[in-house]
Design an enzyme around this catalytic site. Structure first.
Site, mmCIF file in Angstrom:
data_model
loop_
_atom_site.group_PDB
_atom_site.id
_atom_site.type_symbol
_atom_site.label_atom_id
_atom_site.label_comp_id
_atom_site.label_asym_id
_atom_site.label_seq_id
_atom_site.Cartn_x
_atom_site.Cartn_y
_atom_site.Cartn_z
ATOM 1 N N ASN A 4 -0.501 8.800 14.818
ATOM 2 C CA ASN A 4 -1.567 7.789 14.766
ATOM 3 C C ASN A 4 -2.166 7.526 16.144
ATOM 4 O O ASN A 4 -3.350 7.229 16.270
ATOM 5 C CB ASN A 4 -1.041 6.508 14.117
ATOM 6 C CG ASN A 4 -1.006 6.640 12.600
ATOM 7 O OD1 ASN A 4 -1.499 7.619 12.049
ATOM 8 N ND2 ASN A 4 -0.427 5.675 11.916
ATOM 9 N N LYS B 73 5.854 9.808 14.009
ATOM 10 C CA LYS B 73 4.880 9.003 13.246
ATOM 11 C C LYS B 73 3.931 8.270 14.202
ATOM 12 O O LYS B 73 2.713 8.223 14.003
ATOM 13 C CB LYS B 73 5.635 8.004 12.363
ATOM 14 C CG LYS B 73 4.790 6.918 11.755
ATOM 15 C CD LYS B 73 3.890 7.455 10.663
ATOM 16 C CE LYS B 73 2.820 6.467 10.295
ATOM 17 N NZ LYS B 73 2.014 6.895 9.173
ATOM 18 N N ARG C 45 -4.745 10.152 16.915
ATOM 19 C CA ARG C 45 -6.028 9.876 16.236
ATOM 20 C C ARG C 45 -6.786 8.759 16.964
ATOM 21 O O ARG C 45 -7.992 8.820 17.144
ATOM 22 C CB ARG C 45 -5.757 9.503 14.770
ATOM 23 C CG ARG C 45 -6.981 9.557 13.876
ATOM 24 C CD ARG C 45 -6.559 9.692 12.431
ATOM 25 N NE ARG C 45 -7.656 9.508 11.496
ATOM 26 C CZ ARG C 45 -8.492 10.470 11.119
ATOM 27 N NH1 ARG C 45 -8.353 11.678 11.621
ATOM 28 N NH2 ARG C 45 -9.449 10.230 10.245
ATOM 29 N N THR D 17 5.152 -3.991 8.949
ATOM 30 C CA THR D 17 5.628 -4.168 10.328
ATOM 31 C C THR D 17 4.402 -4.541 11.160
ATOM 32 O O THR D 17 3.825 -3.700 11.837
ATOM 33 C CB THR D 17 6.289 -2.878 10.866
ATOM 34 O OG1 THR D 17 5.425 -1.767 10.602
ATOM 35 C CG2 THR D 17 7.629 -2.626 10.241
ATOM 36 N N THR E 2 6.564 1.930 9.417
ATOM 37 C CA THR E 2 6.378 2.446 10.776
ATOM 38 C C THR E 2 7.006 1.483 11.778
ATOM 39 O O THR E 2 6.738 0.275 11.734
ATOM 40 C CB THR E 2 4.871 2.589 11.058
ATOM 41 O OG1 THR E 2 4.306 3.384 10.017
ATOM 42 C CG2 THR E 2 4.612 3.257 12.394
ATOM 43 N N CYS F 272 -2.764 0.718 10.534
ATOM 44 C CA CYS F 272 -1.936 1.752 11.166
ATOM 45 C C CYS F 272 -2.426 2.127 12.551
ATOM 46 O O CYS F 272 -1.748 1.910 13.544
ATOM 47 C CB CYS F 272 -1.926 2.983 10.271
ATOM 48 S SG CYS F 272 -1.531 2.569 8.577
ATOM 49 N N TYR G 115 0.804 -1.227 0.000
ATOM 50 C CA TYR G 115 0.000 0.000 0.000
ATOM 51 C C TYR G 115 0.839 1.279 0.000
ATOM 52 O O TYR G 115 0.366 2.325 -0.409
ATOM 53 C CB TYR G 115 -0.943 -0.005 1.204
ATOM 54 C CG TYR G 115 -2.034 -1.052 1.108
ATOM 55 C CD1 TYR G 115 -3.262 -0.736 0.532
ATOM 56 C CD2 TYR G 115 -1.831 -2.351 1.564
ATOM 57 C CE1 TYR G 115 -4.270 -1.688 0.429
ATOM 58 C CE2 TYR G 115 -2.829 -3.313 1.459
ATOM 59 C CZ TYR G 115 -4.047 -2.974 0.894
ATOM 60 O OH TYR G 115 -5.041 -3.922 0.788
ATOM 61 N N HIS H 77 -16.589 24.910 18.605
ATOM 62 C CA HIS H 77 -15.610 25.624 19.432
ATOM 63 C C HIS H 77 -14.304 25.705 18.633
ATOM 64 O O HIS H 77 -13.894 24.712 18.030
ATOM 65 C CB HIS H 77 -15.405 24.842 20.738
ATOM 66 C CG HIS H 77 -14.530 25.550 21.730
ATOM 67 N ND1 HIS H 77 -13.176 25.717 21.534
ATOM 68 C CD2 HIS H 77 -14.811 26.137 22.918
ATOM 69 C CE1 HIS H 77 -12.667 26.379 22.554
ATOM 70 N NE2 HIS H 77 -13.649 26.648 23.414
ATOM 71 N N ASP I 294 9.726 -7.271 -4.407
ATOM 72 C CA ASP I 294 8.798 -7.922 -3.483
ATOM 73 C C ASP I 294 9.100 -9.419 -3.469
ATOM 74 O O ASP I 294 9.428 -9.988 -4.509
ATOM 75 C CB ASP I 294 7.340 -7.665 -3.904
ATOM 76 C CG ASP I 294 6.396 -7.816 -2.727
ATOM 77 O OD1 ASP I 294 5.878 -6.780 -2.244
ATOM 78 O OD2 ASP I 294 6.182 -8.959 -2.260
HETATM 79 N N1 SAJ Z 1 -12.286 6.040 12.361
HETATM 80 C C1 SAJ Z 1 -13.323 6.288 13.267
HETATM 81 N N2 SAJ Z 1 -13.686 7.590 13.486
HETATM 82 C C2 SAJ Z 1 -13.094 8.624 12.832
HETATM 83 C C3 SAJ Z 1 -12.049 8.372 11.930
HETATM 84 C C4 SAJ Z 1 -11.666 7.056 11.712
HETATM 85 O O1 SAJ Z 1 -13.884 5.376 13.869
HETATM 86 O O2 SAJ Z 1 -13.502 9.771 13.070
HETATM 87 C C5 SAJ Z 1 -11.853 4.649 12.110
HETATM 88 C C6 SAJ Z 1 -11.980 4.242 10.636
HETATM 89 O O3 SAJ Z 1 -13.276 3.797 10.350
HETATM 90 C C7 SAJ Z 1 -10.938 3.147 10.550
HETATM 91 C C8 SAJ Z 1 -9.845 3.616 11.504
HETATM 92 O O4 SAJ Z 1 -10.461 4.570 12.353
HETATM 93 O O5 SAJ Z 1 -11.453 1.909 11.006
HETATM 94 C C9 SAJ Z 1 -8.632 4.236 10.840
HETATM 95 O O6 SAJ Z 1 -9.027 4.988 9.712
HETATM 96 P P1 SAJ Z 1 -8.431 6.433 9.382
HETATM 97 O O7 SAJ Z 1 -9.094 6.912 8.155
HETATM 98 O O8 SAJ Z 1 -8.508 7.288 10.594
HETATM 99 O O9 SAJ Z 1 -6.873 6.177 9.179
HETATM 100 P P2 SAJ Z 1 -6.004 5.159 8.264
HETATM 101 O O10 SAJ Z 1 -5.597 4.012 9.136
HETATM 102 O O11 SAJ Z 1 -6.654 4.841 6.985
HETATM 103 O O12 SAJ Z 1 -4.720 6.113 7.988
HETATM 104 C C10 SAJ Z 1 -3.993 6.623 9.081
HETATM 105 C C11 SAJ Z 1 -3.760 8.140 8.862
HETATM 106 N N3 SAJ Z 1 -3.218 8.730 10.088
HETATM 107 C C12 SAJ Z 1 -3.687 9.883 10.608
HETATM 108 O O13 SAJ Z 1 -4.610 10.491 10.132
HETATM 109 C C13 SAJ Z 1 -2.997 10.420 11.820
HETATM 110 C C14 SAJ Z 1 -2.813 8.357 7.687
HETATM 111 O O14 SAJ Z 1 -2.509 9.727 7.541
HETATM 112 C C15 SAJ Z 1 -1.514 7.565 7.911
HETATM 113 O O15 SAJ Z 1 -0.603 7.729 6.833
HETATM 114 C C16 SAJ Z 1 -1.902 6.091 8.011
HETATM 115 O O16 SAJ Z 1 -2.758 5.942 9.169
HETATM 116 C C17 SAJ Z 1 -0.631 5.280 8.175
HETATM 117 O O17 SAJ Z 1 -0.193 4.673 7.177
HETATM 118 O O18 SAJ Z 1 -0.021 5.311 9.247
#
Ligand code: SAJ
Length: 418
Positions: free
Chosen positions: A207, A203, A210, A82, A118, A257, A10, A241, A30
């Site tokens: 994550n 990094k 989030r 990883t 990562t 991630c 990916y 806010h 690969d």
């Molecule tokens: N999710 C929620 N609520 C939200 C946002 C997401 O429940 O408000 C859930 C999604 O449904 C999903 C999971 O979280 O199951 C993760 O989805 P995501 O869209 O938040 O993130 P990823 O895993 O697709 O991508 C993340 C991103 N990291 C951040 O935004 C900090 C991306 O920028 C990174 O490059 C990626 O991880 C990575 O490769 O580390």
């Protein structure tokens, strides 16, 4: 400039195609022969918007060729998986180690090695340097090493790889400068320069931030259910806010991630509290979804439920770490018959049925993934197929009024009013 990209998944494949379409000679490596063959035929091993066109251009220009072996190059980029050792809650760094082992026989004076995967803080220094030194070359004098974490979001990878700001952390200043000049060929965002271990840490912080924010949203959703409040509306209002930005609740956090990286921070620390608690909250969301479904199906004999969506998030075909899997297993343990429908995912641990087969004789639709197609589903198309008309929406995407008019009982996760 010749670049060897190790790992054509990916992150590795989009990176390889971007370098190749920006004038570099790229060898994508690969260990999976069938992936290598399909890439050389211009066939995508997974879905990602904009990537098929880019891959076709890269292959046609002959700047990209996929192989199973590493060869001499100016730069080596490691973009291998990883995974998490689930039992130990630790990073499994076997693929990074093998990448290092594959690179060192080809390492020459002036080369740079860049780790994009990562990893726990300190991996470049503690793990990769000793392997690369088997080449009998010295880091910082003969060869260079940096960590350049990827921040692109699946579903919009190409755009974000080009436009996002980039953190570059070298093990010394020359490594940092060299890595920056390499990525400058296609990155339009700003570069922020630091050292390798800080870049690895940053990094993981991103994550983890989030994950914790989503855990908070999930906790708010459950409290709101108890208080008779709609958490979706409440979060939207709180976000008015200027310094509040709460994310969305849901059935849990999936993907390769956010559900994994926080553990890379905790694995070597005695100080983590909130990080592991957030993981626990998000991992418990499938149990909460089952609780909602059980209440709804109280009194129904031998219930059959239909899971709508097993991708970890909307409009992707990726089901890695999906919360749908835990939900399905919990529902099966409860004695439910579970049928699965997902218009995007092709490979999953359970059979993915066609729409009619999945819905026929079902007692409840449980929407787990927010695919655009689900938002547009006409409840009338399924009402006549089902045995009982129930729906649980864990993403707040269904037009509840319309579903209720069609005779459905609908429960939205985090909405204490219905
Ligand atoms: N999710 C929620 N609520 C939200 C946002 C997401 O429940 O408000 C859930 C999604 O449904 C999903 C999971 O979280 O199951 C993760 O989805 P995501 O869209 O938040 O993130 P990823 O895993 O697709 O991508 C993340 C991103 N990291 C951040 O935004 C900090 C991306 O920028 C990174 O490059 C990626 O991880 C990575 O490769 O580390």
């Amino acid at each position: 400039m010749k670049i060897c990209v190790l790992g054509l998944g990916y992150i590795g494949l989009p990176a390889a195609t971007l370098f190749a379409t920006h004038g570099c000679e790229v060898v994508g490596v690969d260990i999976n022969k069938s992936i290598v063959e399909s890439i050389n035929r211009g066939m995508m091993p997974f879905d990602e918007r904009g990537l098929p066109e880019l891959l076709e251009r890269a292959i046609r220009s002959k700047n990209l060729v996929a192989k199973t072996e590493v060869e001499d190059a100016d730069a080596f980029i490691i973009a291998v998986p990883t995974p998490l050792d689930k039992e130990m809650k630790m990073a499994e760094l076997g693929y990074v180690k093998s990448a290092g082992e594959m690179i060192y026989p080809h390492l020459r004076k002036g080369n740079i090695v860049i780790l994009e995967s990562t990893v726990p803080p300190g991996t470049n220094e503690k793990l990769l340097i000793p392997i690369l030194k088997k080449s009998r070359l010295e880091v910082s004098t003969d060869f260079y090493l940096a960590h350049c974490p990827e921040r692109a979001i699946p579903g919009n990878t190409i755009y974000e790889m080009i436009h996002n700001d980039r953190i570059i952390g070298g093990v010394d200043k020359e490594s940092t400068a060299l890595a920056k000049s390499l990525y400058s060929c296609f990155v339009k965002g700003d570069f922020y320069l630091t050292n390798s271990t800080t870049a690895e840490f940053v990094k993981l912080m991103e994550n983890t931030f989030r994950d914790i924010n989503i855990a908070l949203a999930n906790e708010f959703a459950q409290i709101a259910e108890e208080c008779g409040v709609n958490s979706w509306d409440a979060i939207e209002l709180a976000n008015k806010h200027p310094r509040v930005n709460i994310l969305k609740p849901g059935p849990g956090v999936g993907g390769h991630c956010i559900a994994i990286d926080p553990w890379f921070l905790t694995e070597n620390s005695t100080r983590c509290r909130v990080v592991s608690l957030a993981r626990e909250i998000n991992d418990s969301m499938p149990n909460h979804v089952l609780r909602i479904v059980k209440e709804m199906l109280n009194g129904v004999d031998n219930p059959t439920i239909t899971v709508f969506g097993v991708a970890y998030k909307g409009d992707v075909d990726d089901a890695r770490e999906t919360p749908a899997l835990k939900f399905i297993r919990l529902a099966e343990n409860e004695g439910y018959e579970v049928k699965v429908y997902d218009p995007h995912v092709k490979k999953f641990k359970y059979e993915i049925l066609g729409f009619e087969d999945a819905v026929k004789d079902s007692d409840c639709i449980v929407l787990i993934t927010d695919h655009t197609q689900f938002k547009e589903t006409n409840p009338k198309e399924m009402a006549y197929l089902m045995r009982n008309k129930n729906a649980v929406d864990t993403r707040n995407v269904l037009d509840v009024g319309r579903w209720k008019e069609t005779g459905f009982n609908v429960k939205v996760l985090g909405d204490g009013r219905c």
